[in-house]
Design a protein around this motif. Structure first.
Motif, PDB file in Angstrom:
ATOM      1  N   GLU A  11       0.822  -1.208   0.000  1.00  0.00           N
ATOM      2  CA  GLU A  11       0.000   0.000   0.000  1.00  0.00           C
ATOM      3  C   GLU A  11       0.856   1.258   0.000  1.00  0.00           C
ATOM      4  N   SER A  12       2.019   1.189   0.641  1.00  0.00           N
ATOM      5  CA  SER A  12       2.880   2.370   0.728  1.00  0.00           C
ATOM      6  C   SER A  12       3.448   2.798  -0.620  1.00  0.00           C
ATOM      7  N   ASP A  13       3.362   1.918  -1.633  1.00  0.00           N
ATOM      8  CA  ASP A  13       3.847   2.257  -2.971  1.00  0.00           C
ATOM      9  C   ASP A  13       2.790   2.974  -3.812  1.00  0.00           C
ATOM     10  N   PHE A  14       1.546   3.001  -3.330  1.00  0.00           N
ATOM     11  CA  PHE A  14       0.426   3.504  -4.121  1.00  0.00           C
ATOM     12  C   PHE A  14      -0.413   4.480  -3.300  1.00  0.00           C
ATOM     13  N   ILE A  15      -1.322   5.156  -3.977  1.00  0.00           N
ATOM     14  CA  ILE A  15      -2.367   5.884  -3.281  1.00  0.00           C
ATOM     15  C   ILE A  15      -3.195   4.844  -2.533  1.00  0.00           C
ATOM     16  N   PRO A  16      -3.314   4.931  -1.216  1.00  0.00           N
ATOM     17  CA  PRO A  16      -3.939   3.853  -0.442  1.00  0.00           C
ATOM     18  C   PRO A  16      -5.337   3.459  -0.919  1.00  0.00           C
ATOM     19  N   ALA A  17      -6.180   4.428  -1.228  1.00  0.00           N
ATOM     20  CA  ALA A  17      -7.557   4.107  -1.597  1.00  0.00           C
ATOM     21  C   ALA A  17      -7.622   3.276  -2.874  1.00  0.00           C
ATOM     22  N   VAL A  18      -6.762   3.579  -3.834  1.00  0.00           N
ATOM     23  CA  VAL A  18      -6.806   2.820  -5.085  1.00  0.00           C
ATOM     24  C   VAL A  18      -6.200   1.428  -4.887  1.00  0.00           C
ATOM     25  N   TRP A  19      -5.233   1.310  -4.019  1.00  0.00           N
ATOM     26  CA  TRP A  19      -4.649   0.003  -3.717  1.00  0.00           C
ATOM     27  C   TRP A  19      -5.697  -0.912  -3.079  1.00  0.00           C
ATOM     28  N   ASN A  20      -6.427  -0.376  -2.130  1.00  0.00           N
ATOM     29  CA  ASN A  20      -7.436  -1.172  -1.433  1.00  0.00           C
ATOM     30  C   ASN A  20      -8.625  -1.497  -2.323  1.00  0.00           C
ATOM     31  N   ALA A  21      -8.857  -0.692  -3.359  1.00  0.00           N
ATOM     32  CA  ALA A  21      -9.995  -0.936  -4.254  1.00  0.00           C
ATOM     33  C   ALA A  21      -9.827  -2.196  -5.085  1.00  0.00           C
ATOM     34  N   GLY A  22      -8.607  -2.764  -5.127  1.00  0.00           N
ATOM     35  CA  GLY A  22      -8.365  -3.963  -5.928  1.00  0.00           C
ATOM     36  C   GLY A  22      -8.564  -5.264  -5.195  1.00  0.00           C
ATOM     37  N   VAL A  23      -9.068  -5.220  -3.973  1.00  0.00           N
ATOM     38  CA  VAL A  23      -9.246  -6.429  -3.155  1.00  0.00           C
ATOM     39  C   VAL A  23     -10.714  -6.814  -3.118  1.00  0.00           C
ATOM     40  N   TYR A  24     -10.974  -8.091  -3.371  1.00  0.00           N
ATOM     41  CA  TYR A  24     -12.327  -8.627  -3.272  1.00  0.00           C
ATOM     42  C   TYR A  24     -12.261  -9.958  -2.546  1.00  0.00           C
ATOM     43  N   ALA A  25     -13.106 -10.113  -1.542  1.00  0.00           N
ATOM     44  CA  ALA A  25     -13.191 -11.354  -0.754  1.00  0.00           C
ATOM     45  C   ALA A  25     -11.820 -11.791  -0.236  1.00  0.00           C
ATOM     46  N   GLY A  26     -11.018 -10.808   0.180  1.00  0.00           N
ATOM     47  CA  GLY A  26      -9.742 -11.118   0.801  1.00  0.00           C
ATOM     48  C   GLY A  26      -8.605 -11.403  -0.152  1.00  0.00           C
ATOM     49  N   LYS A  27      -8.835 -11.299  -1.455  1.00  0.00           N
ATOM     50  CA  LYS A  27      -7.796 -11.567  -2.443  1.00  0.00           C
ATOM     51  C   LYS A  27      -7.617 -10.348  -3.346  1.00  0.00           C
ATOM     52  N   ARG A  28      -6.393 -10.166  -3.820  1.00  0.00           N
ATOM     53  CA  ARG A  28      -6.107  -9.066  -4.736  1.00  0.00           C
ATOM     54  C   ARG A  28      -6.279  -9.551  -6.176  1.00  0.00           C
ATOM     55  N   TYR A  29      -7.094  -8.815  -6.915  1.00  0.00           N
ATOM     56  CA  TYR A  29      -7.371  -9.189  -8.299  1.00  0.00           C
ATOM     57  C   TYR A  29      -6.845  -8.184  -9.310  1.00  0.00           C
ATOM     58  N   SER A  30      -6.181  -7.132  -8.860  1.00  0.00           N
ATOM     59  CA  SER A  30      -5.729  -6.136  -9.821  1.00  0.00           C
ATOM     60  C   SER A  30      -4.497  -5.412  -9.316  1.00  0.00           C
ATOM     61  N   VAL A  31      -3.799  -4.811 -10.266  1.00  0.00           N
ATOM     62  CA  VAL A  31      -2.701  -3.894  -9.971  1.00  0.00           C
ATOM     63  C   VAL A  31      -3.078  -2.558 -10.604  1.00  0.00           C
ATOM     64  N   PRO A  32      -3.244  -1.510  -9.807  1.00  0.00           N
ATOM     65  CA  PRO A  32      -3.738  -0.231 -10.347  1.00  0.00           C
ATOM     66  C   PRO A  32      -2.701   0.486 -11.196  1.00  0.00           C
ATOM     67  N   LEU A  33      -3.170   1.086 -12.271  1.00  0.00           N
ATOM     68  CA  LEU A  33      -2.317   1.884 -13.142  1.00  0.00           C
ATOM     69  C   LEU A  33      -2.450   3.368 -12.822  1.00  0.00           C
ATOM     70  N   ASP A  34      -3.660   3.813 -12.527  1.00  0.00           N
ATOM     71  CA  ASP A  34      -3.879   5.247 -12.354  1.00  0.00           C
ATOM     72  C   ASP A  34      -5.046   5.521 -11.440  1.00  0.00           C
ATOM     73  N   VAL A  35      -5.285   6.797 -11.231  1.00  0.00           N
ATOM     74  CA  VAL A  35      -6.496   7.303 -10.591  1.00  0.00           C
ATOM     75  C   VAL A  35      -7.032   8.417 -11.484  1.00  0.00           C
ATOM     76  N   HIS A  36      -8.317   8.436 -11.710  1.00  0.00           N
ATOM     77  CA  HIS A  36      -8.944   9.582 -12.362  1.00  0.00           C
ATOM     78  C   HIS A  36     -10.157   9.977 -11.532  1.00  0.00           C
ATOM     79  N   CYS A  37     -10.335  11.270 -11.344  1.00  0.00           N
ATOM     80  CA  CYS A  37     -11.330  11.738 -10.387  1.00  0.00           C
ATOM     81  C   CYS A  37     -12.099  12.938 -10.928  1.00  0.00           C
TER      82      CYS A  37
END
Length: 446
Positions: free
Chosen positions: A146-172
Motif C-alpha cells: 500500500e505504501s507504494d500507491f495511493i492507499p484508496a486505489v490500492w485497497n480498491a483492488g481487493v475482493y473477498a480477501g484476495k487481490r485481483y488487480s494492480v492499479p495503473l492510475d487514478v482519475h477523479c
C-alpha cells in the motif's frame, strides 16, 4: 479516459445492465459462479524477474479508443520491443460499453483477453464470476505494498480477501474554472471551501455571467452527488453490501445543495446532457465539475480558453471526490496456459513501470514513485493528489453498477429535475437499490 462521451456512455452502463444478461447466460441460471471449477487451480506462482519460457502471444483488451489510446499503444510497443521473440502483446481496443459485456462470453469461447484493463468497480463482478485470477503472488514477489500507491486505489483492488488487480492510475472529479471569469472578481483560482465557492458564484452573477455553475441532471450529476455525500460524512453502501446508505441525512444534504444551485440562479433548469461541459468550453460557464480526462480535450479543442484545474471544493466539511481507476487484471483464459500466466504477469509489472508515459494521457499515476518523477509532477492533474485522502471509490460489490444506474442515478436526476424532493427521490431510490442488492447477493453467491 477516451473522451467525455464514451466515458459517460461507459458509466451509464457501468454495473452492467448489459453484462448481467451475459453473465447470467454463462452462469446457467440464478447463481453466478457456482459449480464452476476454480480458474486459479492451474495458475503457477509468480516469482518475479524475467520471462524465460517459449514465445507466447497475449491478447490484451482495453477501452482506450480515444485520445489516451496513442499513449497506451506507445507503452505496448515499448514492451513488445523489449521482449521481441519472447512475448508478443496484441493490443485490442473496444469501447468500454462494448468491452465489459463481451469479456465473459469471449473468455468462455476461448477468444477473449489474457490480460486486460478494467475499472475498479468491475473487479468484484468479474471476480465473483470467476473471470479473473488473483494477483497476490505478483504483488508479493515484486514487494508491492500500500505504501507504494495511493492507499484508496490500492485497497480498491481487493475482493473477498484476495487481490485481483494492480492499479495503473487514478482519475477523479475535479473543478475546472474559467480564469478570465475569476479574474473579474479578483480570484486567481477556484475557491476551495463552501463559503468561498458560493460567494464566488454570487459575485460572478453580478459581474454579468448569467449562470456561472450549471447543474446537470445526468452525467456527471451522480459523480457530483457521491462526492458531496462523502464530503458530508455519508457512505454509499453497508460493508456487507446488503443496504444502500445514500438516502441518509448526509445524502439529503448533498442532493439539496445540488438542487439549490438551480434555485439560487447559478444554473439554468433542466440542463441537457453534456451541455454544461460544452458551455464551459465555449466560455459561457465559470466553473464546472468534470473528470480529469477532459484535460487533453481542453488543451486540444479549446485553444482560446484560459482555464485552470483544482480539487472540487469542500462543501460538506471533509475533502472528498469521486474517483475511479484503470486496473490490470489477469483472466481465467490465460490461466489455462502456465507460460501465458507468467508472461502476462511480467507484462503487468512492466506496464506499471511506464506510469510516467501514461500520465501524459491526463491520468494521475497510482504509483507514488511515478507521480514524483519531474516530468509528471508538474502536470495539472497531479496536484490533485497532494491530499490522497481526497480519493473515494465505489466498493468492490458484484453488480454494484446495476444499483448505481437503476437506482442512485435515477434518484439524483429526479431531484435535480424537480420531479421529487431530494429526500423523497433518495427514499424511493434506496428502496429500489436494496432490492437490487438482495438480488445481487443471490446472483453472485459463491
Amino acid at each position: 479516459m477516451t473522451h467525455h462521451l464514451s466515458r459517460r456512455g461507459f458509466l451509464g452502463l457501468t454495473g452492467a445492465a448489459g453484462l448481467t444478461a451475459a453473465v447470467a447466460a454463462c452462469g446457467g441460471g440464478t447463481r453466478i459462479g457456482s459449480g464452476a471449477a476454480s480458474p486459479t487451480a492451474a495458475a503457477p506462482s509468480f516469482t518475479g524477474g524475467d520471462y524465460t519460457g517459449p514465445k507466447v502471444t497475449l491478447s490484451y483488451w482495453n477501452g482506450f479508443t480515444g485520445g489516451d489510446g496513442p499513449h497506451m499503444r506507445s507503452m505496448v510497443d515499448a514492451f513488445n520491443k523489449k521482449y521481441a521473440g519472447r512475448i508478443e502483446v496484441r493490443n485490442v481496443t473496444r469501447r468500454w460499453e462494448d468491452l465489459y459485456p463481451a469479456v465473459p462470453t469471449a473468455i468462455t469461447a476461448g477468444n477473449g483477453p489474457d490480460v486486460a484493463i478494467i475499472h475498479n468497480d468491475w473487479i468484484g463482478t468479474f471476480a465473483a464470476r470467476q473471470v479473473l485470477i488473483p494477483l497476490d503472488d505478483v504483488v508479493g514477489a515484486l514487494e508491492l505494498t500500500e505504501s507504494d500507491f495511493i492507499p484508496a486505489v490500492w485497497n480498491a483492488g481487493v475482493y473477498a480477501g484476495k487481490r485481483y488487480s494492480v492499479p495503473l492510475d487514478v482519475h477523479c472529479l475535479a473543478d475546472y474554472y474559467n480564469s478570465a471569469h475569476l479574474e473579474k472578481i479578483g480570484l486567481q483560482e477556484a475557491p476551495a471551501d463552501k463559503a468561498g465557492f458560493e460567494q464566488a458564484l454570487a459575485e460572478l452573477k453580478k459581474s454579468g455571467v448569467a449562470h456561472p455553475f450549471w447543474m446537470p441532471n445526468k452525467w456527471p450529476a451522480h459523480l457530483m452527488f457521491m462526492s458531496l455525500l462523502w464530503q458530508h460524512g455519508g457512505e454509499l453502501y453497508s460493508e456487507d453490501g446488503t443496504q444502500a446508505l445514500w438516502g441518509s441525512e448526509q445524502g439529503v444534504e448533498a442532493l439539496s445543495w445540488m438542487v439549490r444551485q438551480i434555485d439560487d440562479g447559478h444554473s439554468p433548469a433542466k440542463v441537457a446532457i453534456d451541455s454544461q461541459y460544452a458551455a464551459f468550453k465555449n466560455g459561457e460557464v465559470s466553473l464546472t465539475w468534470d473528470g480529469i480526462w477532459q484535460i487533453n480535450d481542453l488543451k486540444g479543442n479549446a485553444p482560446s480558453l484560459k482555464w485552470g484545474l483544482a480539487a472540487i471544493p469542500n462543501i460538506g466539511g471533509t475533502a472528498a471526490a469521486w474517483s475511479a481507476s484503470h486496473n490490470f487484471v489477469l483472466t481465467s483464459q490465460a490461466g489455462k496456459d502456465a507460460n501465458k500466466v507468467q508472461a502476462a504477469k511480467v507484462f503487468i509489472d512492466q506496464m506499471g513501470r511506464q506510469s510516467t508515459e501514461w500520465a501524459k494521457a491526463g491520468m494521475i499515476p497510482a504509483r507514488n514513485s511515478a507521480r514524483q518523477a519531474p516530468e509528471v509532477a508538474e502536470l495539472p492533474q497531479v496536484k490533485l493528489a497532494a491530499d490522497v485522502g481526497l480519493f473515494h471509490f465505489l466498493p468492490a460489490l458484484p453488480g454494484v453498477g446495476d444499483v448505481q444506474s437503476k437506482a442512485l442515478e435515477l434518484a439524483v436526476a429526479k431531484a435535480v429535475l424537480k420531479q421529487s424532493s431530494p429526500a423523497d427521490a433518495l427514499k424511493e431510490g434506496v428502496a429500489t437499490a436494496d432490492k437490487l442488492l438482495a438480488d445481487n447477493k443471490r446472483k453472485y453467491a459463491q
